[in-house]
Scaffold this motif. Structure first.
Motif, PDB file in Angstrom:
ATOM      1  N   GLU A   1       1.021  -1.300  -0.034  1.00 34.85           N
ATOM      2  CA  GLU A   1       0.044  -0.068   0.199  1.00 34.85           C
ATOM      3  C   GLU A   1       0.847   1.321   0.031  1.00 34.85           C
ATOM      4  O   GLU A   1       0.019   2.135  -0.154  1.00 34.85           O
ATOM      5  CB  GLU A   1      -0.893  -0.184   1.170  1.00 34.85           C
ATOM      6  CG  GLU A   1      -1.787  -1.146   1.110  1.00 34.85           C
ATOM      7  CD  GLU A   1      -2.835  -1.181   2.283  1.00 34.85           C
ATOM      8  OE1 GLU A   1      -3.011   0.143   2.918  1.00 34.85           O
ATOM      9  OE2 GLU A   1      -3.525  -2.235   2.601  1.00 34.85           O
ATOM     10  N   GLY A   2       2.108   1.204   0.323  1.00 33.54           N
ATOM     11  CA  GLY A   2       3.040   2.335   0.035  1.00 33.54           C
ATOM     12  C   GLY A   2       4.373   2.012   0.850  1.00 33.54           C
ATOM     13  O   GLY A   2       4.449   1.030   1.581  1.00 33.54           O
ATOM     14  N   GLU A   3       5.167   3.112   1.043  1.00 31.06           N
ATOM     15  CA  GLU A   3       6.235   3.422   1.982  1.00 31.06           C
ATOM     16  C   GLU A   3       6.556   4.528   2.310  1.00 31.06           C
ATOM     17  O   GLU A   3       6.117   5.539   1.734  1.00 31.06           O
ATOM     18  CB  GLU A   3       7.365   2.718   1.158  1.00 31.06           C
ATOM     19  CG  GLU A   3       7.684   3.334  -0.247  1.00 31.06           C
ATOM     20  CD  GLU A   3       8.841   2.661  -1.094  1.00 31.06           C
ATOM     21  OE1 GLU A   3       9.804   2.298  -0.565  1.00 31.06           O
ATOM     22  OE2 GLU A   3       8.766   2.634  -2.229  1.00 31.06           O
ATOM     23  N   LEU A   4       7.269   4.634   3.402  1.00 32.52           N
ATOM     24  CA  LEU A   4       7.725   5.874   3.949  1.00 32.52           C
ATOM     25  C   LEU A   4       8.825   5.807   4.829  1.00 32.52           C
ATOM     26  O   LEU A   4       9.153   4.471   5.235  1.00 32.52           O
ATOM     27  CB  LEU A   4       6.331   6.582   4.879  1.00 32.52           C
ATOM     28  CG  LEU A   4       5.871   5.811   6.113  1.00 32.52           C
ATOM     29  CD1 LEU A   4       6.509   5.769   7.158  1.00 32.52           C
ATOM     30  CD2 LEU A   4       4.405   6.361   6.345  1.00 32.52           C
ATOM     31  N   LEU A   5       9.285   6.915   5.280  1.00 34.71           N
ATOM     32  CA  LEU A   5      10.632   6.992   6.265  1.00 34.71           C
ATOM     33  C   LEU A   5      10.057   7.288   7.541  1.00 34.71           C
ATOM     34  O   LEU A   5       9.290   8.252   7.859  1.00 34.71           O
ATOM     35  CB  LEU A   5      11.682   7.757   5.755  1.00 34.71           C
ATOM     36  CG  LEU A   5      12.142   7.591   4.432  1.00 34.71           C
ATOM     37  CD1 LEU A   5      13.360   8.445   3.946  1.00 34.71           C
ATOM     38  CD2 LEU A   5      12.761   6.014   4.433  1.00 34.71           C
ATOM     39  N   VAL A   6      10.679   6.688   8.596  1.00 37.73           N
ATOM     40  CA  VAL A   6      10.276   7.292  10.011  1.00 37.73           C
ATOM     41  C   VAL A   6      11.553   7.577  10.478  1.00 37.73           C
ATOM     42  O   VAL A   6      12.537   7.041  10.319  1.00 37.73           O
ATOM     43  CB  VAL A   6       9.605   6.373  11.021  1.00 37.73           C
ATOM     44  CG1 VAL A   6       9.537   6.797  12.306  1.00 37.73           C
ATOM     45  CG2 VAL A   6       8.366   5.829  10.416  1.00 37.73           C
ATOM     46  N   THR A   7      11.903   9.023  11.020  1.00 32.54           N
ATOM     47  CA  THR A   7      13.196   9.523  11.290  1.00 32.54           C
ATOM     48  C   THR A   7      13.284   9.710  12.690  1.00 32.54           C
ATOM     49  O   THR A   7      12.245  10.208  13.399  1.00 32.54           O
ATOM     50  CB  THR A   7      13.437  10.564  10.174  1.00 32.54           C
ATOM     51  OG1 THR A   7      12.511  11.872  10.591  1.00 32.54           O
ATOM     52  CG2 THR A   7      13.562  10.190   8.996  1.00 32.54           C
ATOM     53  N   ALA A   8      14.441   9.820  13.426  1.00 34.82           N
ATOM     54  CA  ALA A   8      14.666  10.305  14.884  1.00 34.82           C
ATOM     55  C   ALA A   8      16.030  11.038  14.808  1.00 34.82           C
ATOM     56  O   ALA A   8      16.894  10.737  14.017  1.00 34.82           O
ATOM     57  CB  ALA A   8      14.613   9.350  15.737  1.00 34.82           C
ATOM     58  N   SER A   9      15.882  11.904  15.575  1.00 34.94           N
ATOM     59  CA  SER A   9      16.971  12.876  15.978  1.00 34.94           C
ATOM     60  C   SER A   9      17.191  13.331  17.197  1.00 34.94           C
ATOM     61  O   SER A   9      16.204  13.526  18.100  1.00 34.94           O
ATOM     62  CB  SER A   9      17.104  14.198  14.921  1.00 34.94           C
ATOM     63  OG  SER A   9      18.196  14.952  15.213  1.00 34.94           O
ATOM     64  N   TYR A  10      18.264  13.044  17.765  1.00 38.20           N
ATOM     65  CA  TYR A  10      18.598  13.313  19.297  1.00 38.20           C
ATOM     66  C   TYR A  10      19.095  15.046  19.336  1.00 38.20           C
ATOM     67  O   TYR A  10      19.971  15.275  18.783  1.00 38.20           O
ATOM     68  CB  TYR A  10      19.430  12.569  19.905  1.00 38.20           C
ATOM     69  CG  TYR A  10      19.741  12.699  21.194  1.00 38.20           C
ATOM     70  CD1 TYR A  10      18.663  12.119  22.195  1.00 38.20           C
ATOM     71  CD2 TYR A  10      20.689  13.255  22.005  1.00 38.20           C
ATOM     72  CE1 TYR A  10      18.825  12.381  23.677  1.00 38.20           C
ATOM     73  CE2 TYR A  10      21.104  13.324  23.228  1.00 38.20           C
ATOM     74  CZ  TYR A  10      19.920  13.008  24.309  1.00 38.20           C
ATOM     75  OH  TYR A  10      20.164  13.213  25.272  1.00 38.20           O
ATOM     76  N   THR A  11      18.151  15.747  20.025  1.00 42.83           N
ATOM     77  CA  THR A  11      18.414  17.174  19.998  1.00 42.83           C
ATOM     78  C   THR A  11      19.422  17.627  20.800  1.00 42.83           C
ATOM     79  O   THR A  11      19.865  16.873  21.848  1.00 42.83           O
ATOM     80  CB  THR A  11      17.250  17.897  20.002  1.00 42.83           C
ATOM     81  OG1 THR A  11      16.737  17.577  21.385  1.00 42.83           O
ATOM     82  CG2 THR A  11      15.984  17.521  19.143  1.00 42.83           C
ATOM     83  N   ASP A  12      20.138  18.809  20.568  1.00 43.54           N
ATOM     84  CA  ASP A  12      21.209  19.311  21.633  1.00 43.54           C
ATOM     85  C   ASP A  12      20.466  19.595  22.929  1.00 43.54           C
ATOM     86  O   ASP A  12      21.067  19.757  23.970  1.00 43.54           O
ATOM     87  CB  ASP A  12      21.509  21.023  20.878  1.00 43.54           C
ATOM     88  CG  ASP A  12      22.006  20.708  19.794  1.00 43.54           C
ATOM     89  OD1 ASP A  12      22.970  19.629  19.595  1.00 43.54           O
ATOM     90  OD2 ASP A  12      22.286  21.840  19.081  1.00 43.54           O
ATOM     91  N   GLU A  13      19.011  19.570  23.121  1.00 40.60           N
ATOM     92  CA  GLU A  13      18.400  19.813  24.205  1.00 40.60           C
ATOM     93  C   GLU A  13      18.116  18.460  25.131  1.00 40.60           C
ATOM     94  O   GLU A  13      17.651  18.320  26.122  1.00 40.60           O
ATOM     95  CB  GLU A  13      16.932  20.378  24.280  1.00 40.60           C
ATOM     96  CG  GLU A  13      17.101  21.858  23.682  1.00 40.60           C
ATOM     97  CD  GLU A  13      17.345  22.164  22.173  1.00 40.60           C
ATOM     98  OE1 GLU A  13      17.197  21.286  21.467  1.00 40.60           O
ATOM     99  OE2 GLU A  13      17.873  23.196  21.877  1.00 40.60           O
ATOM    100  N   GLY A  14      18.719  17.398  24.674  1.00 44.93           N
ATOM    101  CA  GLY A  14      18.628  16.142  25.261  1.00 44.93           C
ATOM    102  C   GLY A  14      17.405  15.464  25.153  1.00 44.93           C
ATOM    103  O   GLY A  14      16.830  14.595  26.007  1.00 44.93           O
ATOM    104  N   CYS A  15      16.810  15.742  23.970  1.00 51.10           N
ATOM    105  CA  CYS A  15      15.166  15.118  23.729  1.00 51.10           C
ATOM    106  C   CYS A  15      15.318  14.444  22.448  1.00 51.10           C
ATOM    107  O   CYS A  15      16.072  15.013  21.473  1.00 51.10           O
ATOM    108  CB  CYS A  15      14.211  15.952  23.811  1.00 51.10           C
ATOM    109  SG  CYS A  15      14.003  16.940  25.237  1.00 51.10           S
ATOM    110  N   TRP A  16      14.211  13.512  22.021  1.00 53.15           N
ATOM    111  CA  TRP A  16      14.203  12.857  20.814  1.00 53.15           C
ATOM    112  C   TRP A  16      13.030  13.489  19.907  1.00 53.15           C
ATOM    113  O   TRP A  16      12.243  13.615  20.364  1.00 53.15           O
ATOM    114  CB  TRP A  16      13.812  11.511  20.964  1.00 53.15           C
ATOM    115  CG  TRP A  16      14.998  10.708  21.246  1.00 53.15           C
ATOM    116  CD1 TRP A  16      15.858  10.067  22.432  1.00 53.15           C
ATOM    117  CD2 TRP A  16      16.149   9.996  20.363  1.00 53.15           C
ATOM    118  NE1 TRP A  16      16.669   9.586  22.396  1.00 53.15           N
ATOM    119  CE2 TRP A  16      17.079   9.344  21.217  1.00 53.15           C
ATOM    120  CE3 TRP A  16      16.294  10.047  18.824  1.00 53.15           C
ATOM    121  CZ2 TRP A  16      18.150   8.705  20.719  1.00 53.15           C
ATOM    122  CZ3 TRP A  16      17.242   9.294  18.227  1.00 53.15           C
ATOM    123  CH2 TRP A  16      18.228   8.610  19.112  1.00 53.15           C
TER     124      TRP A  16
END
Length: 103
Positions: free
Chosen positions: A40-55
């Motif tokens: 039915e489709g495709e997508l990217l799930v992304t994550a970045s750890y920020t300078d504030e110490g959060c995702w």
């Protein structure tokens, strides 16, 4: 039919996928990316750890011109330091991790 997947950050270097599919990738000082594929489709799930110490967790298309599927999605909190994305995806959805090794 569908299955539930949850994506969130853990510690300062792990991007987690839990639910019907379980996977963990290390992404210290780099963008974490899961590539979801289905008939039915495709997508990217992304994550970045920020300078504030959060995702920060998000989604995006796999390339220009490829539409993101309209799979039900919601955001909540996994920990005090991470957002959590919950997706309801088709039963045939898989993580295209192995495809990266063959490209």
């Amino acid at each position: 039919m569908s299955k539930t997947l949850r994506f969130f950050g853990a510690s300062d270097d792990l991007f987690e996928c839990e639910g019907a599919i379980r996977e963990e990738i290390g992404c210290f000082n780099s963008l974490g990316v899961y590539h979801l594929r289905s008939n039915e489709g495709e997508l990217l799930v992304t994550a970045s750890y920020t300078d504030e110490g959060c995702w920060a967790i998000g989604i995006g298309p796999v390339e220009d011109g490829v539409t993101i599927p309209a799979w039900p999605a919601s955001f909540s909190t996994a920990h005090t330091y991470s957002a959590m994305l919950t997706l309801e995806v088709p039963d045939d959805t898989y993580l295209a991790l192995a495809d990266r090794d063959n490209d």
